[in-house]
Design a protein around this motif. Sequence first.
Motif, PDB file in Angstrom:
ATOM      1  N   THR A  37       5.947  -3.966  -1.477  1.00  0.00           N
ATOM      2  CA  THR A  37       6.338  -5.270  -0.925  1.00  0.00           C
ATOM      3  C   THR A  37       7.704  -5.177  -0.237  1.00  0.00           C
ATOM      4  O   THR A  37       7.920  -5.764   0.823  1.00  0.00           O
ATOM      5  N   SER A  43       5.323 -11.296  -2.319  1.00  0.00           N
ATOM      6  CA  SER A  43       4.084 -10.651  -2.713  1.00  0.00           C
ATOM      7  C   SER A  43       2.933 -11.648  -2.654  1.00  0.00           C
ATOM      8  O   SER A  43       3.010 -12.726  -3.230  1.00  0.00           O
ATOM      9  N   ASP A  87      -2.466  -8.084  -0.451  1.00  0.00           N
ATOM     10  CA  ASP A  87      -2.268  -7.371  -1.703  1.00  0.00           C
ATOM     11  C   ASP A  87      -3.586  -7.521  -2.451  1.00  0.00           C
ATOM     12  O   ASP A  87      -3.899  -8.596  -2.966  1.00  0.00           O
ATOM     13  N   GLU A 109      -1.464  -3.653   0.505  1.00  0.00           N
ATOM     14  CA  GLU A 109      -1.004  -3.034  -0.748  1.00  0.00           C
ATOM     15  C   GLU A 109      -2.227  -2.752  -1.624  1.00  0.00           C
ATOM     16  O   GLU A 109      -3.133  -3.564  -1.692  1.00  0.00           O
TER      17      GLU A 109
HETATM   18 MG   LIG Z   1       3.911  -5.669  -4.131  1.00  0.00          MG
END
Ligand SMILES: [Mg+2]
Length: 160
Positions: free
Chosen positions: A45, A63, A82, A108
């Motif tokens: 992040t 995030s 993410d 991510e």
């Molecule tokens: Mg992260």
Amino acid sequence: MVIKMKLQWITNSEQETKQLAGRIGQLAQAGDVLLLEGDLGAGKTTFTKGLAEGLGIDRTVNSPTFTIIKEYIGRIPLYHMDVYRVQDEFEDLGFDEYFHGPGITVVEWAHLIQEQLPKEYALIKITREDDQQRKIVYEAFGERYEQLGKELNNHEDISH
Ligand SMILES: [Mg+2]
Ligand SMILES: Nc1ncnc2c1ncn2[C@@H]1O[C@H](COP(=O)(O)OP(=O)(O)OP(=O)(O)O)[C@@H](O)[C@H]1O
């Protein structure tokens, strides 16, 4: 696919990681896909925050763990995913439209949606060496990402 390019940097602070990512943000083009791998707290992040700054995004990048996908407006849009909480690798949240959309996609925990990833991308692996130090490895899968890697290397930078 054979990896044709591998670059590696060591950063010694959050700031250095953001600077490196910021350069990618400056060089990135619409359609680019960057996959981020690394353990919890590695710096994925943080890297994305730096990249967003490089794209001229003023809003704070947080995030997106609970929303999975967040979109930011910059020089070109940033799609920040993410996928840590995606239930299975086939769960389709419309990822493909982002990968082929007019922005840059950062993912991510990308391997958790392995089946849905595009064929070409840059894979960026972050490893925690110690409290402040990270190893950042860039691997190009596809010509576009080799080009991006070359441009990155041409910059005056903190690479080792
Ligand atoms: Mg992260
Ligand atoms: N060289 C460095 N580069 C990046 N982050 C660093 C560095 N040194 C220390 N840090 C710290 O490590 C932490 C990285 O957290 P971050 O949220 O970016 O990790 P993450 O990989 O996204 O984790 P998660 O898997 O939970 O999403 C931050 O607290 C940051 O300040």
